[in-house]
Scaffold this motif. Structure first.
Motif, PDB file in Angstrom:
ATOM      1  N   VAL A  85       2.284   8.520  -2.813  1.00 10.29           N
ATOM      2  CA  VAL A  85       3.623   8.025  -3.128  1.00 10.29           C
ATOM      3  C   VAL A  85       4.073   8.537  -4.496  1.00 10.29           C
ATOM      4  N   VAL A 137       6.061   2.544  11.800  1.00  9.47           N
ATOM      5  CA  VAL A 137       7.312   2.481  12.567  1.00  9.47           C
ATOM      6  C   VAL A 137       7.989   3.854  12.627  1.00  9.47           C
ATOM      7  N   SER A 138       7.456   4.838  11.901  1.00  7.03           N
ATOM      8  CA  SER A 138       8.051   6.185  11.940  1.00  7.03           C
ATOM      9  C   SER A 138       7.641   6.914  13.213  1.00  7.03           C
ATOM     10  N   GLY A 142      10.786  -1.299  -0.225  1.00  9.33           N
ATOM     11  CA  GLY A 142       9.434  -1.715   0.175  1.00  9.33           C
ATOM     12  C   GLY A 142       8.974  -2.970  -0.546  1.00  9.33           C
ATOM     13  N   ASP A 198       0.817  -1.213   0.000  1.00 11.47           N
ATOM     14  CA  ASP A 198       0.000   0.000   0.000  1.00 11.47           C
ATOM     15  C   ASP A 198       0.856   1.271   0.000  1.00 11.47           C
ATOM     16  N   GLN A 199       0.163   2.391  -0.208  1.00 10.50           N
ATOM     17  CA  GLN A 199       0.784   3.716  -0.311  1.00 10.50           C
ATOM     18  C   GLN A 199       1.751   4.034   0.831  1.00 10.50           C
ATOM     19  N   ALA A 200       1.349   3.706   2.030  1.00  9.55           N
ATOM     20  CA  ALA A 200       2.153   4.111   3.188  1.00  9.55           C
ATOM     21  C   ALA A 200       2.614   2.899   3.998  1.00  9.55           C
ATOM     22  N   PHE A 201       3.014   1.857   3.264  1.00  8.48           N
ATOM     23  CA  PHE A 201       3.429   0.583   3.880  1.00  8.48           C
ATOM     24  C   PHE A 201       4.502   0.816   4.961  1.00  8.48           C
ATOM     25  N   GLY A 202       4.164   0.437   6.162  1.00 15.86           N
ATOM     26  CA  GLY A 202       5.145   0.501   7.243  1.00 15.86           C
ATOM     27  C   GLY A 202       5.275   1.855   7.912  1.00 15.86           C
ATOM     28  N   ILE A 203       4.389   2.792   7.588  1.00 12.22           N
ATOM     29  CA  ILE A 203       4.500   4.140   8.159  1.00 12.22           C
ATOM     30  C   ILE A 203       4.440   4.116   9.683  1.00 12.22           C
ATOM     31  N   ALA A 258      10.091  -6.008   1.440  1.00 11.84           N
ATOM     32  CA  ALA A 258       9.934  -5.942   2.897  1.00 11.84           C
ATOM     33  C   ALA A 258       8.653  -6.597   3.412  1.00 11.84           C
ATOM     34  N   VAL A 301      13.710   3.082   9.214  1.00 10.93           N
ATOM     35  CA  VAL A 301      13.635   2.506   7.867  1.00 10.93           C
ATOM     36  C   VAL A 301      12.246   2.689   7.263  1.00 10.93           C
ATOM     37  N   MET A 302      12.142   3.526   6.252  1.00 11.22           N
ATOM     38  CA  MET A 302      10.879   3.789   5.564  1.00 11.22           C
ATOM     39  C   MET A 302      10.836   2.952   4.294  1.00 11.22           C
ATOM     40  N   ILE A 303       9.698   2.302   4.052  1.00 10.41           N
ATOM     41  CA  ILE A 303       9.632   1.346   2.953  1.00 10.41           C
ATOM     42  C   ILE A 303       8.547   1.670   1.944  1.00 10.41           C
ATOM     43  N   PHE A 304       8.201   2.943   1.825  1.00  8.83           N
ATOM     44  CA  PHE A 304       7.321   3.329   0.712  1.00  8.83           C
ATOM     45  C   PHE A 304       7.984   4.486  -0.022  1.00  8.83           C
TER      46      PHE A 304
END
Lengths: 134, 134, 134, 134
Positions: free
Chosen positions: D118, C86-87, D72, C79-84, D75, D92-95
């Motif tokens: 994105v 963890v920020s 991403g 998705d657009q903001a995958f993993g956001i 991941a 670690v940002m993945i998008f």
């Protein structure tokens, strides 16, 4: 042997009243016997840096079952608990404004106030303690 | 009652000019009224350790609505705010270089400078404050 | 264009009422336009693990000016903001219960609720939004 | 083989121009070869939650010498770097939106953009890359 939200709010309202009397908007927190936050308010125009300080003054007063001012007196160079404030991930506050809340002799929580001088913060915290103790 | 990016850049440029005059490359940050970063620069050859310091000097000056130097004066053993610098997750800076930015009497943000002596950092921050205050 | 303590308390009281109707004690937080905490309550018997969740749901809803549920829909793999999530030092909550508070079209803060199912949390947050919007 | 502040600003200005064309205020960061912040701007009305995201998209693109979008893609569950985004303390940002800055074949820094979709973020970052590459 814990603190209800109703009690926490009564404690906070008494502290707010005192802060208004002091003419000093403040941040006010109440934690329970586990040191966990029950209620918090930031009065209009009170410092945003004091959010964390108020919450952690309350935490500290419960964590060590003594007023933060008393802990501060033994936290300086050469003292019994020198440097203790870097423990606990920065949660240990060592200046006045955190006071335990007790039922009889048992500490069941604490109040923390930040926003004015230490004297003002303590006065607010004491108002909260008095409101709890009835 | 907030800070625009244009304003933040004007503040930073004034501080850069002063840093160049000082002959001391510096890190310079501007935060808004919520304490959130608006703009940051690290001048060529300025310390990487000062990135965090500059940003957090700015944050501190807004969080407690006073220059970081003033806060530092009450943060030592026996003082009003002894140990306050361990609060707020290590964001509280207690040496000079952070100064609030005001519209009239209202604090709407702050500048933080790190990279030289405290005197140099303050001079840069003051240059930024002056550029904002027009 | 900010939130007063009186407003934050009105918002929280509406959410408490809904939580009581749900039969599900909850943690409820309100932040201002800077994402900084204005008021918080933990209802009797609500989770202590939800203190942080409620506060950070409110923070997230303001930080990205959208409900946490909407953010969650774009935060998964691909998705657009995958993993956001963890920020921002673990402050980004991506399940329902955080909703912005607006004046007209401007986001001036947010409410965050945690303690029940997502549906229950959202219902409480919506009750808060409605109480604010009057 | 590093990035000057002048270069970082040229990169950021190109990204701002693209963001304006997109009609989407954004947060934009440039890091050097050490992954350390050189310059940052938050455009007016851009998300405060994107401050950290933009900085860390830039960091990630340098830390792994590849665009964050590429990272991403590996991941997710079952992939080569499944869950890598919880490493490095949440940096670690993945998008998409983080892209390395190169001199010849050498990565000497990176740009990170956050604030829009994105696709928009990548377009801004690419504008920055192009401005750098001249």
């Amino acid at each position: 042997m814990t603190i209800t939200l109703d009690e926490a709010r009564r404690v906070i309202n008494a502290a707010i009243e005192q802060a208004n009397e002091n003419g000093q908007p403040s941040d006010i927190a109440v934690v329970d016997g586990g040191g966990n936050l029950v209620a918090f308010v930031r009065m209009d125009n009170a410092w945003i840096g004091s959010i964390d300080v108020a919450i952690n003054k309350a935490w500290t007063a419960r964590a060590f079952d003594m007023p933060t001012k008393a802990l501060g007196k033994i936290a300086g160079p050469g003292d019994q608990a020198f440097g203790i404030h870097v423990s606990n991930g920065g949660r240990v506050m060592i200046f006045g404004g955190g006071i335990p809340l007790k039922r009889g002799e048992t500490v069941v929580g604490a109040i923390g106030v930040s926003g004015g001088t230490v004297e003002q913060d303590i006065k607010c915290a004491e108002a909260g303690v008095e409101a709890f103790g009835k």
